[in-house]
Design a protein around this motif. Structure first.
Motif, PDB file in Angstrom:
ATOM      1  N   CYS A 159       8.546  -3.371  13.470  1.00 33.00           N
ATOM      2  CA  CYS A 159       8.452  -2.519  12.288  1.00 33.00           C
ATOM      3  C   CYS A 159       7.172  -1.699  12.451  1.00 33.00           C
ATOM      4  O   CYS A 159       6.111  -2.251  12.743  1.00 33.00           O
ATOM      5  N   PHE A 160       7.288  -0.390  12.285  1.00 36.48           N
ATOM      6  CA  PHE A 160       6.140   0.498  12.433  1.00 36.48           C
ATOM      7  C   PHE A 160       5.858   1.163  11.096  1.00 36.48           C
ATOM      8  O   PHE A 160       6.751   1.739  10.486  1.00 36.48           O
ATOM      9  N   VAL A 161       4.592   1.081  10.655  1.00 40.82           N
ATOM     10  CA  VAL A 161       4.198   1.611   9.354  1.00 40.82           C
ATOM     11  C   VAL A 161       3.036   2.581   9.536  1.00 40.82           C
ATOM     12  O   VAL A 161       2.070   2.267  10.227  1.00 40.82           O
ATOM     13  N   LYS A 162       3.142   3.731   8.887  1.00 40.15           N
ATOM     14  CA  LYS A 162       2.012   4.659   8.818  1.00 40.15           C
ATOM     15  C   LYS A 162       1.617   4.754   7.352  1.00 40.15           C
ATOM     16  O   LYS A 162       2.398   5.172   6.494  1.00 40.15           O
ATOM     17  N   LEU A 163       0.388   4.328   7.058  1.00 43.30           N
ATOM     18  CA  LEU A 163      -0.103   4.318   5.685  1.00 43.30           C
ATOM     19  C   LEU A 163      -0.638   5.686   5.287  1.00 43.30           C
ATOM     20  O   LEU A 163      -0.985   6.509   6.146  1.00 43.30           O
ATOM     21  N   GLU A 164      -0.743   5.901   3.995  1.00 39.02           N
ATOM     22  CA  GLU A 164      -1.303   7.142   3.474  1.00 39.02           C
ATOM     23  C   GLU A 164      -2.731   7.344   3.978  1.00 39.02           C
ATOM     24  O   GLU A 164      -3.170   8.469   4.232  1.00 39.02           O
ATOM     25  N   SER A 165      -3.456   6.254   4.191  1.00 40.45           N
ATOM     26  CA  SER A 165      -4.840   6.317   4.670  1.00 40.45           C
ATOM     27  C   SER A 165      -4.935   6.790   6.119  1.00 40.45           C
ATOM     28  O   SER A 165      -6.022   7.072   6.611  1.00 40.45           O
ATOM     29  N   GLY A 166      -3.789   6.862   6.807  1.00 43.46           N
ATOM     30  CA  GLY A 166      -3.771   7.234   8.210  1.00 43.46           C
ATOM     31  C   GLY A 166      -3.708   6.025   9.127  1.00 43.46           C
ATOM     32  O   GLY A 166      -3.419   6.145  10.321  1.00 43.46           O
ATOM     33  N   GLN A 167      -3.999   4.851   8.585  1.00 37.08           N
ATOM     34  CA  GLN A 167      -3.935   3.616   9.363  1.00 37.08           C
ATOM     35  C   GLN A 167      -2.482   3.317   9.731  1.00 37.08           C
ATOM     36  O   GLN A 167      -1.561   3.612   8.967  1.00 37.08           O
ATOM     37  N   GLU A 197       0.830  -1.198   0.000  1.00 36.24           N
ATOM     38  CA  GLU A 197       0.000   0.000   0.000  1.00 36.24           C
ATOM     39  C   GLU A 197       0.868   1.252   0.000  1.00 36.24           C
ATOM     40  O   GLU A 197       2.039   1.192   0.382  1.00 36.24           O
ATOM     41  N   PRO A 198       0.280   2.391  -0.351  1.00 37.19           N
ATOM     42  CA  PRO A 198       1.015   3.651  -0.220  1.00 37.19           C
ATOM     43  C   PRO A 198       1.216   3.970   1.263  1.00 37.19           C
ATOM     44  O   PRO A 198       0.286   3.848   2.066  1.00 37.19           O
ATOM     45  N   ALA A 199       2.428   4.367   1.624  1.00 32.87           N
ATOM     46  CA  ALA A 199       2.754   4.651   3.020  1.00 32.87           C
ATOM     47  C   ALA A 199       3.384   6.037   3.144  1.00 32.87           C
ATOM     48  O   ALA A 199       3.920   6.578   2.176  1.00 32.87           O
ATOM     49  N   LEU A 200       3.307   6.575   4.351  1.00 29.54           N
ATOM     50  CA  LEU A 200       3.942   7.862   4.650  1.00 29.54           C
ATOM     51  C   LEU A 200       5.271   7.675   5.362  1.00 29.54           C
ATOM     52  O   LEU A 200       6.180   8.487   5.206  1.00 29.54           O
ATOM     53  N   SER A 201       5.377   6.594   6.155  1.00 29.05           N
ATOM     54  CA  SER A 201       6.632   6.334   6.860  1.00 29.05           C
ATOM     55  C   SER A 201       6.717   4.870   7.266  1.00 29.05           C
ATOM     56  O   SER A 201       5.706   4.176   7.373  1.00 29.05           O
ATOM     57  N   ILE A 202       7.952   4.431   7.471  1.00 24.46           N
ATOM     58  CA  ILE A 202       8.210   3.089   7.981  1.00 24.46           C
ATOM     59  C   ILE A 202       9.468   3.150   8.836  1.00 24.46           C
ATOM     60  O   ILE A 202      10.427   3.854   8.494  1.00 24.46           O
ATOM     61  N   THR A 203       9.431   2.449   9.957  1.00 18.01           N
ATOM     62  CA  THR A 203      10.613   2.278  10.796  1.00 18.01           C
ATOM     63  C   THR A 203      10.924   0.790  10.799  1.00 18.01           C
ATOM     64  O   THR A 203      10.045  -0.032  11.080  1.00 18.01           O
ATOM     65  N   LEU A 204      12.160   0.466  10.466  1.00 15.43           N
ATOM     66  CA  LEU A 204      12.569  -0.928  10.282  1.00 15.43           C
ATOM     67  C   LEU A 204      13.660  -1.329  11.267  1.00 15.43           C
ATOM     68  O   LEU A 204      14.494  -0.496  11.639  1.00 15.43           O
ATOM     69  N   PRO A 205      13.690  -2.622  11.647  1.00 16.51           N
ATOM     70  CA  PRO A 205      14.760  -3.110  12.520  1.00 16.51           C
ATOM     71  C   PRO A 205      15.984  -3.503  11.695  1.00 16.51           C
ATOM     72  O   PRO A 205      16.115  -4.644  11.244  1.00 16.51           O
ATOM     73  N   GLY A 206      16.866  -2.577  11.452  1.00 17.50           N
ATOM     74  CA  GLY A 206      18.072  -2.875  10.698  1.00 17.50           C
ATOM     75  C   GLY A 206      19.014  -3.754  11.497  1.00 17.50           C
ATOM     76  O   GLY A 206      18.945  -3.798  12.726  1.00 17.50           O
TER      77      GLY A 206
END
Length: 141
Positions: free
Chosen positions: A56-64, A24-33
């Motif tokens: 891993c934290f994801v913020k989708l374009e939908s706000g979800q 999905e389209p996302a605004l941000s992601i934080t990954l465990p490198g």
């Protein structure tokens, strides 16, 4: 990339060998490198990073927003797309707490019983994955 206070979306694909977990389209992601957590926004400089075990934290374009547990693999970041190819990926609502607690107990017992470095490394990774699964399943607690 942020323009006039509005974050631009990027295409996000999180896949494992078994399935597509999120696309999905996302605004941000934080990954465990493998060397520590890192965040990505649209327009990020191209990057290829090894992934470790963790949240891993994801913020989708939908706000979800989604929280997942990732284990191994790598992230391919371009200015317009992030592709996460993980060995395992579980959404928070997919984690069975009882199974995760049993996995944690097994990993702790295994780590206590092994002495050889390769086995200790494998046991430590199993322990980290079980701990991350429980944190995510319990909402970060």
């Amino acid at each position: 990339m942020v323009k006039f206070g509005v974050a631009s979306p990027f295409l996000l694909d999180i896949v494992t060998p078994e399935r597509t977990v999120l696309s999905e389209p996302a605004l941000s992601i934080t990954l465990p490198g493998a060397a520590g957590s890192f965040g990505v926004l649209a327009g990020h400089a191209p990057l290829l990073a090894d992934l470790g075990v963790g949240e891993c934290f994801v913020k989708l374009e939908s706000g979800q927003q989604h929280t997942l547990v990732l284990s191994g693999g790598f992230a391919d970041v371009t200015r317009a797309k992030v592709t996460v190819l993980a060995e395992t990926a579980e959404l928070d609502n997919e984690i069975d707490v009882t199974r995760a607690e049993a996995s944690l107990a097994r990993a702790e017992a295994l780590l206590a019983s092994v002495e050889a470095l390769p086995d200790r490394t494998e046991a430590s990774q199993a322990l980290a994955r079980a701990q991350a699964r429980l944190r995510v399943a319990r909402g970060g607690k």
